[in-house]
Design a protein around this motif. Structure first.
Motif, PDB file in Angstrom:
ATOM      1  N   ILE A 105       6.741  -5.351  -2.553  1.00 23.18           N
ATOM      2  CA  ILE A 105       5.395  -5.429  -1.972  1.00 23.18           C
ATOM      3  C   ILE A 105       4.508  -4.525  -2.814  1.00 23.18           C
ATOM      4  O   ILE A 105       4.695  -3.314  -2.856  1.00 23.18           O
ATOM      5  CB  ILE A 105       5.403  -4.983  -0.502  1.00 23.18           C
ATOM      6  N   TRP A 106       3.561  -5.144  -3.502  1.00 22.94           N
ATOM      7  CA  TRP A 106       2.725  -4.409  -4.472  1.00 22.94           C
ATOM      8  C   TRP A 106       1.287  -4.814  -4.202  1.00 22.94           C
ATOM      9  O   TRP A 106       0.734  -5.677  -4.846  1.00 22.94           O
ATOM     10  CB  TRP A 106       3.155  -4.787  -5.888  1.00 22.94           C
ATOM     11  N   ASN A 107       0.674  -4.147  -3.242  1.00 25.10           N
ATOM     12  CA  ASN A 107      -0.620  -4.619  -2.762  1.00 25.10           C
ATOM     13  C   ASN A 107      -1.418  -3.476  -2.141  1.00 25.10           C
ATOM     14  O   ASN A 107      -1.888  -3.571  -1.027  1.00 25.10           O
ATOM     15  CB  ASN A 107      -0.400  -5.727  -1.721  1.00 25.10           C
ATOM     16  N   GLY A 108      -1.547  -2.376  -2.879  1.00 28.99           N
ATOM     17  CA  GLY A 108      -2.258  -1.240  -2.315  1.00 28.99           C
ATOM     18  C   GLY A 108      -1.651  -0.812  -0.994  1.00 28.99           C
ATOM     19  O   GLY A 108      -2.351  -0.635  -0.009  1.00 28.99           O
ATOM     20  N   MET A 109      -0.329  -0.644  -0.969  1.00 25.42           N
ATOM     21  CA  MET A 109       0.368  -0.321   0.278  1.00 25.42           C
ATOM     22  C   MET A 109       0.414   1.184   0.496  1.00 25.42           C
ATOM     23  O   MET A 109       0.869   1.944  -0.360  1.00 25.42           O
ATOM     24  CB  MET A 109       1.787  -0.888   0.256  1.00 25.42           C
ATOM     25  N   THR A 110      -0.061   1.615   1.663  1.00 25.60           N
ATOM     26  CA  THR A 110      -0.084   3.031   1.996  1.00 25.60           C
ATOM     27  C   THR A 110       1.316   3.559   2.283  1.00 25.60           C
ATOM     28  O   THR A 110       2.070   2.970   3.058  1.00 25.60           O
ATOM     29  CB  THR A 110      -0.979   3.271   3.228  1.00 25.60           C
ATOM     30  N   SER A 122       8.396   3.400  -4.446  1.00 25.75           N
ATOM     31  CA  SER A 122       8.099   4.083  -5.700  1.00 25.75           C
ATOM     32  C   SER A 122       7.369   5.385  -5.390  1.00 25.75           C
ATOM     33  O   SER A 122       6.975   5.642  -4.255  1.00 25.75           O
ATOM     34  CB  SER A 122       7.200   3.202  -6.574  1.00 25.75           C
ATOM     35  N   LYS A 123       7.172   6.174  -6.409  1.00 22.22           N
ATOM     36  CA  LYS A 123       6.302   7.325  -6.240  1.00 22.22           C
ATOM     37  C   LYS A 123       4.866   6.809  -6.073  1.00 22.22           C
ATOM     38  O   LYS A 123       4.566   5.650  -6.395  1.00 22.22           O
ATOM     39  CB  LYS A 123       6.402   8.254  -7.445  1.00 22.22           C
ATOM     40  N   ALA A 124       3.986   7.654  -5.569  1.00 20.13           N
ATOM     41  CA  ALA A 124       2.581   7.267  -5.428  1.00 20.13           C
ATOM     42  C   ALA A 124       1.975   7.025  -6.810  1.00 20.13           C
ATOM     43  O   ALA A 124       2.229   7.779  -7.747  1.00 20.13           O
ATOM     44  CB  ALA A 124       1.808   8.359  -4.698  1.00 20.13           C
ATOM     45  N   TYR A 125       1.196   5.954  -6.934  1.00 25.20           N
ATOM     46  CA  TYR A 125       0.552   5.664  -8.212  1.00 25.20           C
ATOM     47  C   TYR A 125      -0.967   5.650  -8.127  1.00 25.20           C
ATOM     48  O   TYR A 125      -1.652   5.607  -9.149  1.00 25.20           O
ATOM     49  CB  TYR A 125       1.045   4.327  -8.775  1.00 25.20           C
ATOM     50  N   CYS A 126      -1.499   5.703  -6.886  1.00 20.94           N
ATOM     51  CA  CYS A 126      -2.942   5.629  -6.727  1.00 20.94           C
ATOM     52  C   CYS A 126      -3.358   6.317  -5.431  1.00 20.94           C
ATOM     53  O   CYS A 126      -2.625   6.269  -4.433  1.00 20.94           O
ATOM     54  CB  CYS A 126      -3.383   4.164  -6.708  1.00 20.94           C
ATOM     55  N   LEU A 127      -4.508   6.972  -5.441  1.00 20.73           N
ATOM     56  CA  LEU A 127      -5.042   7.640  -4.263  1.00 20.73           C
ATOM     57  C   LEU A 127      -6.062   6.738  -3.579  1.00 20.73           C
ATOM     58  O   LEU A 127      -6.739   5.946  -4.228  1.00 20.73           O
ATOM     59  CB  LEU A 127      -5.702   8.965  -4.659  1.00 20.73           C
ATOM     60  N   ASN A 128      -6.197   6.893  -2.264  1.00 24.93           N
ATOM     61  CA  ASN A 128      -7.068   6.003  -1.502  1.00 24.93           C
ATOM     62  C   ASN A 128      -7.488   6.667  -0.197  1.00 24.93           C
ATOM     63  O   ASN A 128      -7.102   7.796   0.108  1.00 24.93           O
ATOM     64  CB  ASN A 128      -6.333   4.689  -1.213  1.00 24.93           C
ATOM     65  N   ALA A 129      -8.301   5.967   0.581  1.00 20.72           N
ATOM     66  CA  ALA A 129      -8.694   6.395   1.926  1.00 20.72           C
ATOM     67  C   ALA A 129      -9.077   5.162   2.715  1.00 20.72           C
ATOM     68  O   ALA A 129      -9.342   4.097   2.139  1.00 20.72           O
ATOM     69  CB  ALA A 129      -9.875   7.363   1.858  1.00 20.72           C
ATOM     70  N   GLN A 130      -9.079   5.287   4.036  1.00 20.83           N
ATOM     71  CA  GLN A 130      -9.570   4.217   4.907  1.00 20.83           C
ATOM     72  C   GLN A 130     -11.009   4.546   5.292  1.00 20.83           C
ATOM     73  O   GLN A 130     -11.294   5.666   5.728  1.00 20.83           O
ATOM     74  CB  GLN A 130      -8.699   4.096   6.154  1.00 20.83           C
ATOM     75  N   GLY A 225       1.845   3.086  -2.834  1.00 23.50           N
ATOM     76  CA  GLY A 225       3.133   2.958  -3.510  1.00 23.50           C
ATOM     77  C   GLY A 225       3.605   1.518  -3.429  1.00 23.50           C
ATOM     78  O   GLY A 225       3.007   0.685  -2.741  1.00 23.50           O
ATOM     79  N   VAL A 226       4.684   1.220  -4.120  1.00 25.03           N
ATOM     80  CA  VAL A 226       5.286  -0.120  -4.127  1.00 25.03           C
ATOM     81  C   VAL A 226       6.578  -0.079  -3.324  1.00 25.03           C
ATOM     82  O   VAL A 226       7.354   0.873  -3.443  1.00 25.03           O
ATOM     83  CB  VAL A 226       5.570  -0.583  -5.571  1.00 25.03           C
ATOM     84  N   GLY A 227       6.801  -1.094  -2.497  1.00 25.30           N
ATOM     85  CA  GLY A 227       7.978  -1.121  -1.636  1.00 25.30           C
ATOM     86  C   GLY A 227       9.023  -2.128  -2.090  1.00 25.30           C
ATOM     87  O   GLY A 227       8.695  -3.265  -2.458  1.00 25.30           O
ATOM     88  N   PHE A 228      10.299  -1.699  -2.067  1.00 26.83           N
ATOM     89  CA  PHE A 228      11.438  -2.552  -2.396  1.00 26.83           C
ATOM     90  C   PHE A 228      12.418  -2.529  -1.232  1.00 26.83           C
ATOM     91  O   PHE A 228      12.264  -1.760  -0.284  1.00 26.83           O
ATOM     92  CB  PHE A 228      12.140  -2.046  -3.663  1.00 26.83           C
ATOM     93  N   ARG A 229      13.454  -3.359  -1.316  1.00 27.11           N
ATOM     94  CA  ARG A 229      14.490  -3.325  -0.293  1.00 27.11           C
ATOM     95  C   ARG A 229      15.153  -1.947  -0.262  1.00 27.11           C
ATOM     96  O   ARG A 229      15.292  -1.293  -1.295  1.00 27.11           O
ATOM     97  CB  ARG A 229      15.533  -4.422  -0.569  1.00 27.11           C
ATOM     98  N   LYS A 230      15.553  -1.507   0.930  1.00 29.62           N
ATOM     99  CA  LYS A 230      16.169  -0.191   1.085  1.00 29.62           C
ATOM    100  C   LYS A 230      17.378  -0.076   0.149  1.00 29.62           C
ATOM    101  O   LYS A 230      18.246  -0.940   0.130  1.00 29.62           O
ATOM    102  CB  LYS A 230      16.607   0.010   2.542  1.00 29.62           C
ATOM    103  N   LEU A 238      10.823   1.354 -11.681  1.00 26.96           N
ATOM    104  CA  LEU A 238       9.365   1.306 -11.660  1.00 26.96           C
ATOM    105  C   LEU A 238       8.770   2.687 -11.928  1.00 26.96           C
ATOM    106  O   LEU A 238       7.769   2.818 -12.628  1.00 26.96           O
ATOM    107  CB  LEU A 238       8.859   0.765 -10.319  1.00 26.96           C
ATOM    108  N   ASN A 239       9.382   3.730 -11.393  1.00 25.45           N
ATOM    109  CA  ASN A 239       8.895   5.083 -11.665  1.00 25.45           C
ATOM    110  C   ASN A 239       8.949   5.392 -13.163  1.00 25.45           C
ATOM    111  O   ASN A 239       8.038   6.035 -13.703  1.00 25.45           O
ATOM    112  CB  ASN A 239       9.713   6.106 -10.881  1.00 25.45           C
TER     113      ASN A 239
END
Length: 267
Positions: A105-110, A122-130, A225-230, A238-239
Motif C-alpha cells: 500500500i503506497w498511497n500517502g499512508m499515515t 517502511s521507514k517514514a519517507y514524507c511528512l504530512n498533516a491533516q 510510510g509504505v505498508g507490506f504484509r506482516k 524499500l528502506n
C-alpha cells in the motif's frame, strides 16, 4: 509373512515421510521471502487511491503518476520487476494486502499505531498533516478546533482524516477517497472536509482545480510510510532503496516534479 508385513510397513512409512517433507517444503515456500515471491511473478502490485499529488491520472490518460506512483515504479525497477497500480477501497486495504491481491500500500499512508501493528512498514519517507478545508469565503470563520465542530464534514472512509475527526467527536460522511471529499465541499453538499496537507497544496487555492477552497485548521502532524504484509522482507529492501534514491537525488527530483517540498521528505 512377517517379511511381507515389514516391507508394507516400510513402504508406508517412506510414503508418509515423503508426503510430510513435501508439505513442509510447501509451507516453507508459502512463508518464504515476499521479495522472491514478487520477483518470481515479475510484478509489484501497488494498492492506491486517487490522491494528487501522490497517485493520480491526468485527464485522458490511464497512466498513474505522482510522487508515490513514480517512486513505486522506480522501486519496482530497482528490484527488477514491472509495476501495476490497483485502486483499492481504503477501508479494505489490509484484506487486499493479506489476500495477495496487492503487494503493498503506497498511497500517502499515515504511520499510526494501528498500521504499524497490522503491517510490515517502511521507514517514514514524507511528512504530512491533516487539515480542514472550507470554502474560501468562510476560512476566517473557522480557525480553531472548537469552531469547526458545528460543520458538516466529509472524509475518506478509514483515513487518517476521518480518525482525527472521530477523536474530536465529529462524525463525517464517509466517501471513497480524498478527491471525493473535496468534491463534496465544492458542490456544497458538505461544509468542510479533512484531507492531507500535501493534497491541499496541490488541489486547492488559486491556480488549482479548486480555486474557491482553502484550508484552515491543522489538526496534527504525521508521517507517511509504505505498508507490506506482516513479516515481509520487502520493507527492508524499500528502506535500502529510499536511502540510495535520496543520496542520488532521484527522490528529490521526483518530489519537485509534483510540488512536494524538499523539507517534507523524511530522513
Amino acid at each position: 509373512m512377517k517379511n511381507t508385513v515389514k516391507r508394507i510397513l516400510t513402504i508406508a512409512l517412506a510414503m508418509i515421510l515423503t508426503l510430510s517433507a513435501a508439505a513442509f517444503v510447501g509451507c516453507g515456500k508459502d512463508k518464504g521471502s515476499d521479495l522472491e515471491y514478487v520477483k518470481e511473478k515479475g510484478k509489484l502490485i501497488v494498492g492506491i487511491t486517487d490522491f494528487k499529488p501522490m497517485d493520480y491520472q491526468e485527464n485522458g490518460s490511464d497512466k498513474w503518476i505522482g510522487f508515490d506512483a513514480d517512486m513505486a515504479a522506480a522501486f519496482a525497477k530497482y528490484i527488477g520487476v514491472d509495476v501495476e497500480f490497483v485502486v483499492i477501497d481504503w477501508d479494505s486495504k489490509l484484506n487486499e494486502l493479506n489476500t495477495k491481491k496487492i503487494d503493498c500500500i503506497w498511497n500517502g499512508m499515515t504511520l499510526d499505531d494501528g498500521i504499524k501493528a497490522s503491517m510490515e512498514t517502511s521507514k517514514a519517507y514524507c511528512l504530512n498533516a491533516q487539515v480542514v478545508v472550507v470554502s474560501s469565503d468562510k476560512k476566517d470563520q473557522y480557525t480553531t478546533v472548537d469552531s469547526i465542530k458545528t460543520l458538516n464534514f466529509a472524509a475518506e472512509g478509514g483515513s487518517a482524516g476521518e480518525k482525527q475527526l472521530t477523536s474530536l467527536g465529529i462524525t463525517a460522511i464517509p466517501v471513497a477517497d480524498q478527491a471525493a471529499a473535496l468534491r463534496e465541499v465544492a458542490s456544497g453538499k458538505a461544509d468542510a472536509c479533512v484531507i492531507d496537507l500535501l493534497m491541499a497544496g496541490a488541489m486547492i487555492g488559486e491556480g488549482t482545480a479548486y480555486p474557491d477552497l482553502s484550508y484552515t485548521v491543522k489538526l496534527n502532524s504525521e508521517e507517511y510510510g509504505v505498508g507490506f504484509r506482516k513479516g515481509s522482507d520487502l520493507a527492508a529492501k524499500l528502506n535500502d532503496f529510499f536511502a540510495s534514491s535520496y543520496a542520488s537525488g532521484e527522490m528529490k527530483t521526483i518530489a519537485s516534479t509534483y510540488g512536494v517540498q524538499e523539507s517534507l521528505i523524511a530522513q
